[in-house]
Scaffold this motif. Sequence first.
Motif, short mmCIF file in Angstrom:
data_model
loop_
_atom_site.label_atom_id
_atom_site.label_comp_id
_atom_site.label_asym_id
_atom_site.label_seq_id
_atom_site.Cartn_x
_atom_site.Cartn_y
_atom_site.Cartn_z
N PRO A 189 51.65 -30.36 -54.40
CA PRO A 189 51.20 -29.43 -54.17
C PRO A 189 50.66 -28.12 -56.04
O PRO A 189 51.70 -28.50 -56.78
N TYR A 190 50.36 -27.58 -55.41
CA TYR A 190 49.64 -27.08 -56.85
C TYR A 190 50.95 -25.91 -57.03
O TYR A 190 52.69 -25.67 -56.45
N VAL A 191 51.23 -25.03 -58.63
CA VAL A 191 51.89 -24.55 -59.20
C VAL A 191 51.87 -23.31 -58.92
O VAL A 191 51.29 -23.33 -59.04
N THR A 192 53.04 -22.61 -58.11
CA THR A 192 53.01 -21.50 -57.62
C THR A 192 53.85 -20.31 -58.76
O THR A 192 53.79 -19.26 -59.05
N ASP A 193 54.58 -20.96 -59.58
CA ASP A 193 55.48 -19.99 -60.32
C ASP A 193 54.90 -20.17 -61.81
O ASP A 193 55.58 -21.38 -62.25
N VAL A 204 48.05 -25.18 -61.10
CA VAL A 204 48.57 -23.60 -61.61
C VAL A 204 47.62 -23.34 -60.50
O VAL A 204 46.27 -23.25 -60.23
N SER A 205 48.24 -22.69 -58.72
CA SER A 205 47.44 -22.29 -57.57
C SER A 205 46.64 -21.17 -58.04
O SER A 205 46.89 -20.16 -58.62
N PRO A 206 45.43 -21.76 -57.57
CA PRO A 206 44.30 -20.08 -58.13
C PRO A 206 44.77 -19.10 -58.27
O PRO A 206 44.32 -17.70 -58.26
N TYR A 207 44.74 -18.78 -56.71
CA TYR A 207 45.36 -17.14 -56.05
C TYR A 207 46.70 -16.67 -57.24
O TYR A 207 46.42 -15.47 -57.90
N HIS A 208 47.63 -17.47 -57.38
CA HIS A 208 49.00 -17.41 -57.68
C HIS A 208 48.33 -16.84 -59.40
O HIS A 208 48.96 -16.13 -60.07
N TYR A 209 47.67 -17.90 -60.00
CA TYR A 209 47.44 -17.26 -61.39
C TYR A 209 47.02 -16.06 -61.07
O TYR A 209 46.89 -15.56 -62.46
N GLU A 251 55.75 -17.60 -63.98
CA GLU A 251 56.52 -17.02 -65.16
C GLU A 251 56.22 -17.88 -66.15
O GLU A 251 55.83 -16.98 -67.29
N ASP A 252 57.20 -19.31 -66.31
CA ASP A 252 57.69 -20.31 -67.79
C ASP A 252 56.84 -21.20 -68.05
O ASP A 252 57.40 -21.76 -68.51
N TYR A 253 55.42 -21.04 -66.84
CA TYR A 253 54.74 -22.54 -66.60
C TYR A 253 53.81 -22.93 -67.75
O TYR A 253 53.20 -22.17 -68.53
N ASN A 254 53.67 -24.39 -68.54
CA ASN A 254 53.89 -24.75 -69.98
C ASN A 254 52.79 -25.92 -69.89
O ASN A 254 51.91 -26.21 -70.96
N GLY A 255 52.34 -26.23 -68.64
CA GLY A 255 51.21 -27.19 -68.18
C GLY A 255 49.94 -27.01 -68.13
O GLY A 255 49.26 -25.88 -68.26
N PRO A 256 49.59 -28.46 -67.68
CA PRO A 256 47.97 -27.57 -67.61
C PRO A 256 47.75 -27.18 -66.06
O PRO A 256 48.05 -26.57 -65.24
#
Length: 652
Positions: free
Chosen positions: A8-12, A23-28, A14-19
Motif C-alpha cells: 500500500p501507498y504511504v498516505t501520512d 508516497v500516494s501521489p494524491y496525498h503528496y 507529515e513526518d515521512y522521510n522514505g522513498p
Amino acid sequence: MAFDHREPYVTDVEDYNGPLDRVSPYHYYMFTYWRLRGHWRNVLYAWTRRPPCDATAAIAPAIAVANVPTTLTITVTIGETPLGAGGRVAVYCQKDYGGTANHNVGRLFQGPDGQAGYGARITASASRPEVGLRVRVHCCGAVFTCAEVFVESGELGLGDTLSIVLGDPSCKPPVVCEKAKTLPFRVGIDYRGDGEFRPIADTPTVRVVGGRAAYLRCFAPATPAPGEPIAVRVVAADLANHNPAYQHHGRLRLSVVGEAASQDRIVEMPEEAHGAMLVQGLAAPRSGVTRIRVIDERNGLMGQTNPICPEMAPPGLRVYYGEIHSHTELSDGTGSCDDNYTWARDVEGLDFAALADHFEDGQSYNYVLADKWRLTQEATERFHAPGRFVTLLGYEIGTLEAHRNVYFRDGVGRMIVEGPEGERVTMDNVYDKLEGAEYILIPHAPKYHGINWRRPHRPDRQRLVEICSSWGISEEGGEGRYQSVRHALEMGYRFGFTGGTDNHSAEPGNPDLGGITGVLAPALTREALFDALLARHTFATNGPRMILRFEGHGGMMGDELVLPGDAHPRFRARALAGEAIARLELIGNGQVVHAVSPEDTDDATLEWEDERTVAEAVVPRELGAPSAYYYLRVTTVNGAYGWSSPIWVSQA
C-alpha cells in the motif's frame, strides 16, 4: 531495492522521510497544497495587518474576457523606500485565477538554462537593466498561485518600475478566469528579505466579463397573482460559466406559451445591458401552467422560463426562490460582495440571497475581521430592495461542529466570532452568544461533515437543515447512516429543508454548484422571508426551479399538526418541473409509504391516506415528544431532485 507496488501507498506524509515512490501521489499533492496555501495565507495575514508601503501597483488590461487567454502585466512603481538586493515582491493571486479547467496556469515552465515550455509562464523585468531578478512561482492549480520576484543584484529607487508578467508571450497566455468576477491581485514588498512583507495599498484588480452568448437563460415569478404584470429576467449566457455576455446586442421576442400572439413583446437588449436585462409588460396567466419563451431573433438564441402557476401557492402566499450559502474573497472564495449579490439578482434572477463567509481568524487572512463584517453589512444593505430583491445578513461559523450558518431578521445582526485572543464559538456557547438576537441557525452538508446530532440543540432557533449543496445530497446515508438528515428526523429534530450551493465563487444559485431554496411567504420582504424560514415553509431542489406544494389536514410543509388518535393522516401534493417528472414519493417516518410514476409530464400530483391511525403512526423520539413526519420527494427523468419540508403529526 525497488519499491514493490503491491504494497500500500504511504498516505501520512507529515513526518515521512522514505522513498518518494512509496508516497500516494494524491496525498503528496494535498500535503503540498495545504502546506503551501497555509504558508502564504499566514504571510498575507501578517502583511494585511501592517501599514502599507509607499510603492504603488497597477495592472493591465483592467478587463479580461472569461475563458479567453490573456496576458496580465502588474507594474510596481517604487516609492521613497528603495528595493535592493535581497528584497522581493510577492503577488498573491485570487482563487480561481486560471479557471478550474486551466489548472496549469501558474506553472513556471522554465528549465535551468532558461528555455520556455508549454503552458503559462510568469516572468519579471525591471526598468533598470542592471537590476538582476529571479522569479519563483508557488502554484496548486486554480485554487492557489503566488509569484515571488527576488532582487538578486542592483537597486530600484524612486520612480523605478518592476513589471511582473502573468502569461509571458514566450509561452501560452493563461485564461484569467472562467467566471465573470472581480479578481484582486494582492502585492506585498519584503524590503529586507526577512519575510516582513508590507502591502501595497492600491490593490490591482481585473474585472473578468462574460464571452460570446451561446443560449438564453430566462426566469419568471413562479406564483404571481392571476393576470398581474410580471417581469422576466433574460440572460444571454456564455458556455464558460453561464456568465452574461458582456458585449451582447440582441432583439428579443417574448411569447407566453399557449396564449395568443397578442401577448408577444419585442424588445432590444442593448450592449450596455451587458447580457442581462429585466423585461416588463407581460401578464401572468389567469390559471393553469405556462412558461414564457424568449427568442433572440438577431443572434439565433432561445430560452424558456421556469414554470408559472398562480394556484401552486396557498392563498395569501407566493413562492420565492433564493440561495443563502455563498462565499466570496472575504474568506476562502473569489469575487466581491457586490459580485455575489449582482450574480444572484441579475444572472440567476433570484428573489433573495445572502453572504455566508467565514469569519474565523484563519479565514481572515486578506482582511481584518472588523473590515469584513463592515463590508458584509454594507453590501447586504446596499442591495436590499424590498419587493424586488431581498438580502439576508449572515455568515458561516466554521468552529461549530460540522459548520453552521447563522442568519438574522434585521440588517444589524451580531458578530460572535472573535479574533485570535477571543473565545472560540462552540455548540456549547453559541446559543448564549446569540441570545437576544432574532436569528436562525442552519447546519449544512451533515452527511459529509461528520455531524453529531447529540450536541446542544435549540428547536426554536435550529429550524432548518441544508439537505443538498455542492457537497451532495445529505438526505440519507453518511457514516453508519447517523450523519444524515433522515437520521436527525428519526431522532426527533423538526427540520425544514433548504438547498444551497456552498459555492466559493460569489455565485449564489449557479445550477452547476448545488441547490436553491423555495420559500412560501406573504411578501418579498426581509421580515416576511425570515419568518417563513423560521416557520419551515420551504422546499429545496438541487438546482432546478421546481414548484412544490405539499399539504395535509389544513397544514402545509413545515407545519406541526395535532390530530385525534383515531384519525388517519392524509396528504396531497403537486409538483411542477422544467422537465418530465419520473417519480413522486411520500416519505413517512423514514420509509417510502406511497409513490407515483407519472408518464411524460412535468406536472404531477399525489394523494394518499395512511392506513394506520395517528395513534399507530406516531412513534417515540429521542428528542422531543412522539410524532410522525411526512415529506415529499420529487425526481425528474434527468436526475433533478426536490424535497418539501416535512409535516409533523402528533396525537391530541
